[in-house]
Design a protein around this motif. Structure first.
Motif, PDB file in Angstrom:
ATOM      1  N   ASP A  23       0.799  -1.222   0.000  1.00 29.25           N
ATOM      2  CA  ASP A  23       0.000   0.000   0.000  1.00 29.25           C
ATOM      3  C   ASP A  23       0.833   1.274   0.000  1.00 29.25           C
ATOM      4  O   ASP A  23       0.512   2.244  -0.680  1.00 29.25           O
ATOM      5  N   MET A  54      -3.284  -8.686 -10.068  1.00 28.33           N
ATOM      6  CA  MET A  54      -4.382  -8.425  -9.146  1.00 28.33           C
ATOM      7  C   MET A  54      -4.523  -6.935  -8.906  1.00 28.33           C
ATOM      8  O   MET A  54      -3.528  -6.240  -8.758  1.00 28.33           O
ATOM      9  N   VAL A  55      -5.757  -6.443  -8.915  1.00 32.51           N
ATOM     10  CA  VAL A  55      -6.025  -5.062  -8.511  1.00 32.51           C
ATOM     11  C   VAL A  55      -7.130  -5.126  -7.465  1.00 32.51           C
ATOM     12  O   VAL A  55      -8.237  -5.551  -7.753  1.00 32.51           O
ATOM     13  N   ASP A  56      -6.796  -4.752  -6.238  1.00 30.88           N
ATOM     14  CA  ASP A  56      -7.826  -4.788  -5.189  1.00 30.88           C
ATOM     15  C   ASP A  56      -8.397  -3.384  -5.000  1.00 30.88           C
ATOM     16  O   ASP A  56      -8.084  -2.471  -5.755  1.00 30.88           O
ATOM     17  N   SER A  57      -9.239  -3.207  -3.980  1.00 29.27           N
ATOM     18  CA  SER A  57      -9.911  -1.911  -3.838  1.00 29.27           C
ATOM     19  C   SER A  57      -8.916  -0.793  -3.533  1.00 29.27           C
ATOM     20  O   SER A  57      -9.120   0.343  -3.924  1.00 29.27           O
ATOM     21  N   ARG A  61      -8.567   2.263  -5.982  1.00 32.62           N
ATOM     22  CA  ARG A  61      -8.795   3.622  -5.506  1.00 32.62           C
ATOM     23  C   ARG A  61      -7.633   4.531  -5.890  1.00 32.62           C
ATOM     24  O   ARG A  61      -7.813   5.676  -6.281  1.00 32.62           O
ATOM     25  N   THR A  89     -12.649  -9.464 -12.083  1.00 29.42           N
ATOM     26  CA  THR A  89     -12.619  -9.427 -10.620  1.00 29.42           C
ATOM     27  C   THR A  89     -12.973  -8.038 -10.089  1.00 29.42           C
ATOM     28  O   THR A  89     -13.721  -7.901  -9.116  1.00 29.42           O
ATOM     29  N   GLU A  92     -16.659  -7.450 -10.253  1.00 28.86           N
ATOM     30  CA  GLU A  92     -17.341  -8.240  -9.233  1.00 28.86           C
ATOM     31  C   GLU A  92     -17.121  -7.660  -7.837  1.00 28.86           C
ATOM     32  O   GLU A  92     -17.995  -7.690  -6.982  1.00 28.86           O
ATOM     33  N   LEU A  93     -15.961  -7.098  -7.650  1.00 32.89           N
ATOM     34  CA  LEU A  93     -15.622  -6.464  -6.369  1.00 32.89           C
ATOM     35  C   LEU A  93     -16.477  -5.224  -6.157  1.00 32.89           C
ATOM     36  O   LEU A  93     -16.679  -4.782  -5.024  1.00 32.89           O
TER      37      LEU A  93
ATOM     38  N   THR B  43      -7.495 -11.622  -4.790  1.00 30.50           N
ATOM     39  CA  THR B  43      -8.014 -10.274  -4.528  1.00 30.50           C
ATOM     40  C   THR B  43      -8.769 -10.249  -3.191  1.00 30.50           C
ATOM     41  O   THR B  43      -8.601  -9.329  -2.387  1.00 30.50           O
ATOM     42  N   SER B  46      -6.310 -10.181  -0.421  1.00 29.25           N
ATOM     43  CA  SER B  46      -5.721  -8.862  -0.264  1.00 29.25           C
ATOM     44  C   SER B  46      -6.622  -7.959   0.583  1.00 29.25           C
ATOM     45  O   SER B  46      -6.156  -7.271   1.497  1.00 29.25           O
ATOM     46  N   GLU B  47      -7.918  -8.011   0.301  1.00 27.96           N
ATOM     47  CA  GLU B  47      -8.873  -7.186   1.053  1.00 27.96           C
ATOM     48  C   GLU B  47      -8.905  -7.604   2.521  1.00 27.96           C
ATOM     49  O   GLU B  47      -8.849  -6.772   3.421  1.00 27.96           O
ATOM     50  N   ARG B  50      -5.612  -6.964   4.458  1.00 30.54           N
ATOM     51  CA  ARG B  50      -5.468  -5.538   4.782  1.00 30.54           C
ATOM     52  C   ARG B  50      -6.359  -5.176   5.967  1.00 30.54           C
ATOM     53  O   ARG B  50      -5.948  -4.458   6.863  1.00 30.54           O
ATOM     54  N   SER B 100     -11.021   4.770   6.354  1.00 32.83           N
ATOM     55  CA  SER B 100     -10.957   5.703   5.233  1.00 32.83           C
ATOM     56  C   SER B 100     -11.047   4.971   3.903  1.00 32.83           C
ATOM     57  O   SER B 100     -10.803   5.541   2.861  1.00 32.83           O
ATOM     58  N   GLY B 101     -11.407   3.695   3.959  1.00 29.91           N
ATOM     59  CA  GLY B 101     -11.454   2.912   2.721  1.00 29.91           C
ATOM     60  C   GLY B 101     -12.722   3.151   1.933  1.00 29.91           C
ATOM     61  O   GLY B 101     -13.496   4.067   2.215  1.00 29.91           O
ATOM     62  N   LEU B 102     -12.939   2.305   0.949  1.00 27.91           N
ATOM     63  CA  LEU B 102     -14.101   2.456   0.090  1.00 27.91           C
ATOM     64  C   LEU B 102     -15.295   1.669   0.616  1.00 27.91           C
ATOM     65  O   LEU B 102     -16.401   1.799   0.108  1.00 27.91           O
ATOM     66  N   LEU B 104     -15.515  -1.595   0.455  1.00 24.38           N
ATOM     67  CA  LEU B 104     -15.775  -2.711  -0.452  1.00 24.38           C
ATOM     68  C   LEU B 104     -15.047  -3.979  -0.029  1.00 24.38           C
ATOM     69  O   LEU B 104     -15.249  -5.034  -0.597  1.00 24.38           O
ATOM     70  N   GLY B 105     -14.194  -3.850   0.973  1.00 26.60           N
ATOM     71  CA  GLY B 105     -13.343  -4.969   1.375  1.00 26.60           C
ATOM     72  C   GLY B 105     -14.120  -6.218   1.759  1.00 26.60           C
ATOM     73  O   GLY B 105     -14.004  -7.254   1.120  1.00 26.60           O
ATOM     74  N   GLY B 108     -16.986  -7.065  -0.893  1.00 27.50           N
ATOM     75  CA  GLY B 108     -16.341  -7.453  -2.148  1.00 27.50           C
ATOM     76  C   GLY B 108     -15.712  -8.823  -2.008  1.00 27.50           C
ATOM     77  O   GLY B 108     -15.894  -9.704  -2.850  1.00 27.50           O
ATOM     78  N   ARG B 111     -18.192 -11.602  -2.222  1.00 29.15           N
ATOM     79  CA  ARG B 111     -18.656 -11.886  -3.583  1.00 29.15           C
ATOM     80  C   ARG B 111     -17.640 -12.683  -4.398  1.00 29.15           C
ATOM     81  O   ARG B 111     -17.990 -13.340  -5.370  1.00 29.15           O
ATOM     82  N   LEU B 112     -16.371 -12.608  -3.998  1.00 33.38           N
ATOM     83  CA  LEU B 112     -15.315 -13.233  -4.793  1.00 33.38           C
ATOM     84  C   LEU B 112     -15.020 -14.683  -4.409  1.00 33.38           C
ATOM     85  O   LEU B 112     -14.186 -15.326  -5.022  1.00 33.38           O
TER      86      LEU B 112
END
Lengths: 120, 134
Positions: A23, A54-57, A61, A89, A92-93, B43, B46-47, B50, B100-102, B104-105, B108, B111-112
């Motif tokens: 990050d 991979m691209v996460d949130s 952002r 992905t 879907e995210l 993915t 990762s969420e 974190r 401060s995130g979105l 979606l962690g 999201g 869903r994955l």
């Protein structure tokens, strides 16, 4: 400290992300780009993410923020080379990257940016 | 269900999120998961990793390569001893974030994956288990 290199080519800045970013590295890139746009008066930024598996949130952002901040600084941004699995992905995210211009590859991205800069 | 192999690794620092992703990528390759499913699981990892670092104050990830009849899959548990989640329903709402995130962690990540289980106790910690089958 780790840094993602930003190359300058005329009025364009080129960024190729080739590492699995933590990050802080993503945040540093965001700050570095803002500074470079300002220092070089770049008109456009091309970000190649074809090496990212991979691209996460968080990264999503960051891409959105870079796109927004460069627009405010009078530069266009295009993100190129997203792998199909990454794109599926991301959607879907729940991250569809509104306001971010994309192109399939570097060549098309450059075409898009040239056309936009010429139209200004 | 048979556990083919298992292990555990710390998820305490930002860099550990990258290491967690790499471990899970290897596991998905070991069980010949399709690329799209690999990407989805990595993915989600990762969420969640974190979240463990940022909200849970650090914790661990347990991994298992599992077999159930003809299915093979990867099961992961993220556990921390952080503050816990006070309102799980709210935390599982798209776009809601305590930081401060979105926001979606969690949603999201759910869903994955194929299976998602969340256990949290205020003051004791959070435990999230996810599974993705090949």
């Amino acid at each position: 400290m780790d840094r993602i290199p930003i190359l300058r080519m005329g009025e364009f800045l080129l960024v190729t992300i080739q590492v699995d970013m933590h990050d802080q590295l993503a945040m540093t890139l965001q700050d570095d780009l803002a500074e470079r746009i300002s220092a070089t008066s770049a008109k456009a930024v091309l970000i190649d993410i074809s090496a990212l598996d991979m691209v996460d949130s968080f990264i999503g952002r960051m891409i959105g923020t870079i796109s927004g901040l460069s627009r405010i600084m009078d530069a266009e941004t295009v993100v190129v080379g997203m792998q199909p699995a990454v794109a599926i992905t991301l959607v879907e995210l729940g991250l569809e990257l509104p306001g971010v211009s994309t192109a399939l590859n570097v060549e098309r991205g450059m075409q898009l940016l040239r056309a936009r800069v010429a139209a200004q | 269900m048979i556990v083919r192999s298992s292990g555990s690794q710390p998820v305490r620092l930002e860099q550990d999120v990258v290491l967690a992703r790499q471990t899970v990528r290897k596991l998905t390759q070991e069980c010949a998961m399709r690329l799209i499913d690999q990407t989805k699981l990595v993915t989600a990892v990762s969420e969640l990793a974190r979240n463990t670092v940022v909200y849970g104050g650090g914790g661990d990830m347990d991994w298992q390569l599992i077999e159930d009849g003809t299915r093979v899959g990867v099961r992961l548990t993220f556990r921390d001893e952080g503050p816990g989640i006070a309102d799980i329903k709210l935390a599982m709402t798209d776009g809601w974030t305590s930081g401060s995130g979105l926001g979606l962690g969690l949603t999201g990540a759910k869903r994955l994956v194929d299976e998602f289980e969340l256990d949290s106790t205020v003051g004791a910690g959070t435990r999230i288990t996810i599974t993705r089958w090949t």
